[in-house]
Design a protein around this motif. Structure first.
Motif, short mmCIF file in Angstrom:
data_model
loop_
_atom_site.label_atom_id
_atom_site.label_comp_id
_atom_site.label_asym_id
_atom_site.label_seq_id
_atom_site.Cartn_x
_atom_site.Cartn_y
_atom_site.Cartn_z
N THR A 166 -25.97 -15.34 21.75
CA THR A 166 -27.38 -14.80 21.18
C THR A 166 -28.02 -16.18 20.87
OG1 THR A 166 -26.71 -12.76 20.65
CG2 THR A 166 -28.96 -13.36 20.18
N PHE A 167 -27.69 -16.82 20.13
CA PHE A 167 -28.27 -18.02 19.38
C PHE A 167 -27.90 -19.31 19.91
CE2 PHE A 167 -28.80 -14.44 16.40
CZ PHE A 167 -30.22 -14.36 16.70
N GLY A 168 -26.78 -19.53 20.92
CA GLY A 168 -26.34 -20.88 21.16
C GLY A 168 -25.56 -21.54 20.15
N TYR A 169 -25.13 -21.10 19.16
CA TYR A 169 -24.32 -21.80 18.03
C TYR A 169 -23.04 -22.32 18.32
CZ TYR A 169 -27.73 -19.65 14.74
OH TYR A 169 -29.08 -19.04 14.15
N ASP A 170 -22.52 -23.24 17.89
CA ASP A 170 -21.37 -23.92 18.41
C ASP A 170 -20.46 -23.25 17.31
OD1 ASP A 170 -19.26 -25.53 19.25
OD2 ASP A 170 -19.86 -27.26 18.35
N ILE A 171 -19.85 -22.01 17.57
CA ILE A 171 -18.88 -21.13 16.63
C ILE A 171 -17.43 -21.99 16.79
CG2 ILE A 171 -20.34 -19.34 16.64
CD1 ILE A 171 -18.69 -17.94 18.85
N PRO A 172 -16.80 -21.73 15.89
CA PRO A 172 -15.41 -22.17 15.65
C PRO A 172 -14.36 -21.33 16.66
CG PRO A 172 -15.80 -21.11 13.66
CD PRO A 172 -17.06 -21.22 14.46
N SER A 173 -14.69 -20.30 16.77
CA SER A 173 -13.92 -19.44 17.68
C SER A 173 -14.34 -18.03 18.03
CB SER A 173 -12.63 -18.87 16.70
OG SER A 173 -12.66 -17.94 15.78
N GLU A 174 -13.57 -17.15 19.02
CA GLU A 174 -14.13 -15.91 19.33
C GLU A 174 -13.81 -15.02 18.16
OE1 GLU A 174 -12.19 -15.14 23.13
OE2 GLU A 174 -13.37 -16.68 24.20
N LYS A 175 -13.55 -15.30 17.16
CA LYS A 175 -13.58 -14.15 15.91
C LYS A 175 -14.46 -14.69 14.94
CE LYS A 175 -10.03 -11.39 16.80
NZ LYS A 175 -10.43 -9.79 16.88
N THR A 176 -15.65 -15.29 15.29
CA THR A 176 -16.80 -15.72 14.32
C THR A 176 -17.50 -14.63 13.85
OG1 THR A 176 -16.72 -17.99 15.42
CG2 THR A 176 -18.57 -17.44 13.85
N GLY A 177 -17.55 -14.21 12.38
CA GLY A 177 -18.16 -13.18 11.95
C GLY A 177 -19.39 -13.50 11.28
N GLU A 178 -19.71 -14.64 10.70
CA GLU A 178 -20.80 -15.02 9.67
C GLU A 178 -21.27 -16.27 10.18
OE1 GLU A 178 -19.81 -12.26 6.27
OE2 GLU A 178 -19.59 -14.12 5.75
N CYS A 179 -22.60 -16.67 10.04
CA CYS A 179 -23.25 -17.97 10.18
C CYS A 179 -23.97 -17.77 8.71
CB CYS A 179 -24.24 -17.76 11.21
SG CYS A 179 -25.61 -19.15 10.94
N TRP A 180 -23.61 -18.67 7.80
CA TRP A 180 -24.21 -18.69 6.78
C TRP A 180 -25.34 -19.87 6.98
CZ3 TRP A 180 -20.81 -18.67 1.71
CH2 TRP A 180 -20.00 -17.43 1.66
N ALA A 181 -26.49 -19.33 6.99
CA ALA A 181 -27.52 -19.87 8.04
C ALA A 181 -28.29 -20.90 6.42
CB ALA A 181 -28.64 -19.18 8.42
#
Length: 316
Positions: free
Chosen positions: A25-40
């Motif tokens: 949705t936001f294009g974030y560079d997430i660490p894995s396919e189990k990323t639950g939270e972005c502490w923005a």
């Protein structure tokens, strides 16, 4: 020196129930396919945002709070009070309840309590949240938990994108499967698990429940968090006020055209959840794009936002 918006780089947290929606949705560079939270927007010791550009580039929000309190209107306090998260509940989160300031301060090494709220950015059809319970007394709460009568105990509510829920401390709550949420909360990481669907972690262990604390902190009988929503439209913007409460106020700014705005709180936390725009202030401009998070400091002059975009904005 004229104050400017302070753009922040988030921290990501992997969760047993997380997914890939924060990337999708936001294009974030997430660490894995189990990323639950972005502490923005966070200055919490378990994850603090970093300034991306400008005068304070490379400093953490915690460092700004410690050494540049003038950016926050000089308000007092030993910790930054708020935390903005984006949550991808790809699977249902655990059922949990949060303590208030007094209980957390006494039992959790001086941590803040956690009153929070949810803005539903997106969700699958027929998505639900858990919000509250049916027990009329503490004894009934204990009996229903001990017997595992979750269908009888838990209040479930259907949700749609754009919905808002205020979740005071003491409220049993959970996000259902397929829910993407912006969460504004006190800067705290204390939650007590009521039930977790008997799930196992990567090591095969079921996750700890905290039933003693749950009984102590749950509000009985349940009381819905009071929200007094209102909407104001003027040239270039529609502002929806969701809540103005003890710990935070939360708004949605829908920009369509050019909106003239002012920053009249000690500071404001802003998250762009849709669209693009340009924030201009005294001859300087900043591009806004979906997924950006920034802080408007104290003494920020009046500014404009031009474009077509939606922001969730909060302040103490």
């Amino acid at each position: 020196m004229t104050q400017s918006p302070i753009f922040l780089r988030p921290i990501y947290k992997e969760k047993i129930w997380g997914g890939t929606a924060l990337h999708d949705t936001f294009g974030y560079d997430i660490p894995s396919e189990k990323t639950g939270e972005c502490w923005a927007i966070s200055a919490h010791p378990k994850g603090t945002s970093t300034v991306i550009s400008g005068e304070y580039k490379g400093k953490t929000l915690a460092e700004l709070w410690e050494h540049h309190r003038e950016l926050f209107g000089g308000i007092e306090g030993d910790r930054f009070p708020l935390l903005t998260k984006m949550i991808d509940a790809n699977k249902a989160t655990s059922i949990q309840v949060n303590p208030d300031d007094y209980y957390a301060g006494e039992k959790e090494n001086g941590e803040l309590g956690k009153t929070q709220c949810w803005y539903i950015i997106d969700c699958k059809d027929n998505a639900e949240i858990v919000y509250g319970h049916t027990a009329r007394t503490k004894t009934e709460l204990v009996t229903m938990i001990n017997s595992g009568d979750w269908d009888g105990l838990l209040r479930k509510m259907k949700i749609r994108p754009g919905d808002f829920y205020y979740v005071p401390s003491g409220t049993i709550h959970a996000l259902g499967e397929g829910t993407l949420v912006l969460e504004t909360e006190q800067s705290s990481d204390i939650s007590y698990r009521v039930y977790d669907y008997d799930r196992s972690d990567q090591k095969g262990n079921t996750r700890e429940l905290h039933l003693g604390q749950v009984i102590n902190v749950t509000t009985v009988p349940h009381v819905d968090g009071f929200i007094d929503e209102s909407t104001e439209s003027r040239k270039g913007i529609t502002i929806k006020t969701f809540v103005q409460a003890e710990y935070f106020s939360v708004y949605r700014w829908e920009i369509n055209g050019t909106a003239e705005l002012s920053q009249d709180a000690p500071f404001m936390l802003c998250s762009v959840i849709e669209g693009n725009g340009i924030l201009a202030c005294e001859g300087r401009s900043s591009e806004l794009k979906k997924g950006d998070h920034f802080l408007l400091p104290d003494d920020m002059p009046d500014f404009t936002i031009e474009g077509a975009c939606t922001l969730i904005v909060s302040h103490i």
